[in-house]
Design a protein around this motif. Structure first.
Motif, PDB file in Angstrom:
ATOM      1  N   TRP A  98       0.783  -1.251  -0.446  1.00  0.00           N
ATOM      2  CA  TRP A  98      -0.271  -0.003  -0.167  1.00  0.00           C
ATOM      3  C   TRP A  98       0.988   1.551   0.138  1.00  0.00           C
ATOM      4  N   ASP A  99       0.327   2.152  -0.710  1.00  0.00           N
ATOM      5  CA  ASP A  99       1.197   3.602  -0.878  1.00  0.00           C
ATOM      6  C   ASP A  99       1.288   4.352   1.111  1.00  0.00           C
ATOM      7  N   GLY A 146      -3.980   1.787   3.654  1.00  0.00           N
ATOM      8  CA  GLY A 146      -4.327   0.514   3.337  1.00  0.00           C
ATOM      9  C   GLY A 146      -4.313  -0.449   4.043  1.00  0.00           C
ATOM     10  N   LYS A 194      -7.191  -2.632   6.472  1.00  0.00           N
ATOM     11  CA  LYS A 194      -6.868  -4.082   5.924  1.00  0.00           C
ATOM     12  C   LYS A 194      -7.102  -4.388   7.618  1.00  0.00           C
TER      13      LYS A 194
END
Length: 266
Positions: free
Chosen positions: A162-163, A167, A171
């Motif tokens: 992820w960036d 993210g 999750k």
């Protein structure tokens, strides 16, 4: 080196079938391995506490483990302590061409890239490159949290990541919901274990994105729990010999009091 030779001599005497120590003579690689792991953790704990006197002692205990394994290997004709020292020395020189050769490395990241490239060359030379993966070399014998972080970091090198922390945080929420669903359905233990594993793996990923070491974080959480529970025992134990007789509500009240005590200025 004098003390190293002294230590090697002591271990040889302990393993001597004629007059050695019965316990040391009874040991094998398999029976000593758990002690090796334990001593490594105790080294890490001394570092975490910043206790240099204890660190010196624990490093000695860890060195003993290396000497013990090397002695058993020498008895079986596999290798010696000198072979172990020679092997790691050769490896360090080979993997640091910027120090011992003509390589170049301006910063820690370039050193890491060079290190990984040299490791890949070593695997290829051993014939291990046929099914090469970016995850090669991460042993399944590592503690779960450590292995999870290493797997995630390796995958991130090729862009599988992820960036930002949003993210992995999402999750974690997703995995919590999936675990809750399995609990509502009274899933089999194996299924619950699977979902809980996914949740823990996601939490490690979030920790990585936040720049937090998950093992350190959970160790500190354990320290916090221990401190609060001991405070609870001290506060309530003066009134009750059997804490289990108090009930959860009274114990929870004591727990909250312990938390409040932490926040009071000293």
């Amino acid at each position: 080196m004098e003390q190293v030779h002294r230590l090697l001599g002591i271990m040889a005497a302990l393993r001597d079938p004629d007059g050695g120590c019965p316990w040391d003579l009874a040991q094998t690689f398999a029976t000593i391995a758990p002690y090796t792991l334990e001593e490594a953790y105790e080294v890490a704990e001394a570092i975490r506490r910043g206790d240099m006197a204890d660190l010196q002692d624990e490093l000695g205990d860890l060195l003993l483990q290396v000497v013990f394994h090397a002695r058993m290997a020498e008895e079986e004709g596999f290798f010696t302590f000198d072979d172990v020292a020679r092997s790691i020395s050769d490896k360090l020189i080979r993997r640091h061409p910027h120090v011992f050769g003509e390589g170049d490395a301006d910063d820690a990241e370039s050193v890491r890239r060079s290190w990984e490239a040299i490791k890949a060359e070593e695997r290829a030379a051993k014939g291990e490159a046929e099914h090469e993966s970016v995850l090669d070399g991460i042993t399944s014998g590592l503690p779960g949290l450590v292995r999870a972080r290493k797997l995630q970091s390796r995958a991130a090198r090729v862009g599988f990541d992820w960036d930002d922390p949003a993210g992995p945080l999402e999750k974690v929420r997703e995995e919590v919901e999936e675990l809750a669903g399995e609990m509502v359905e009274a899933a089999e233990p194996a299924r619950l274990e699977d979902e809980l594993g996914d949740l823990m793996f996601a939490v490690v990923n979030l920790a990585r994105h936040l720049g937090v070491d998950p093992e350190t974080a959970v160790q500190k959480a354990g320290d916090k729990f221990e401190g609060r529970f001991r405070h609870l025992e001290e506060a309530l134990g003066a009134e009750h010999d059997d804490l289990s007789s108090l009930g959860l509500d009274r114990l929870e009240a004591g727990w909250q009091a312990a938390k409040s005590a932490e926040r009071k200025p000293q």
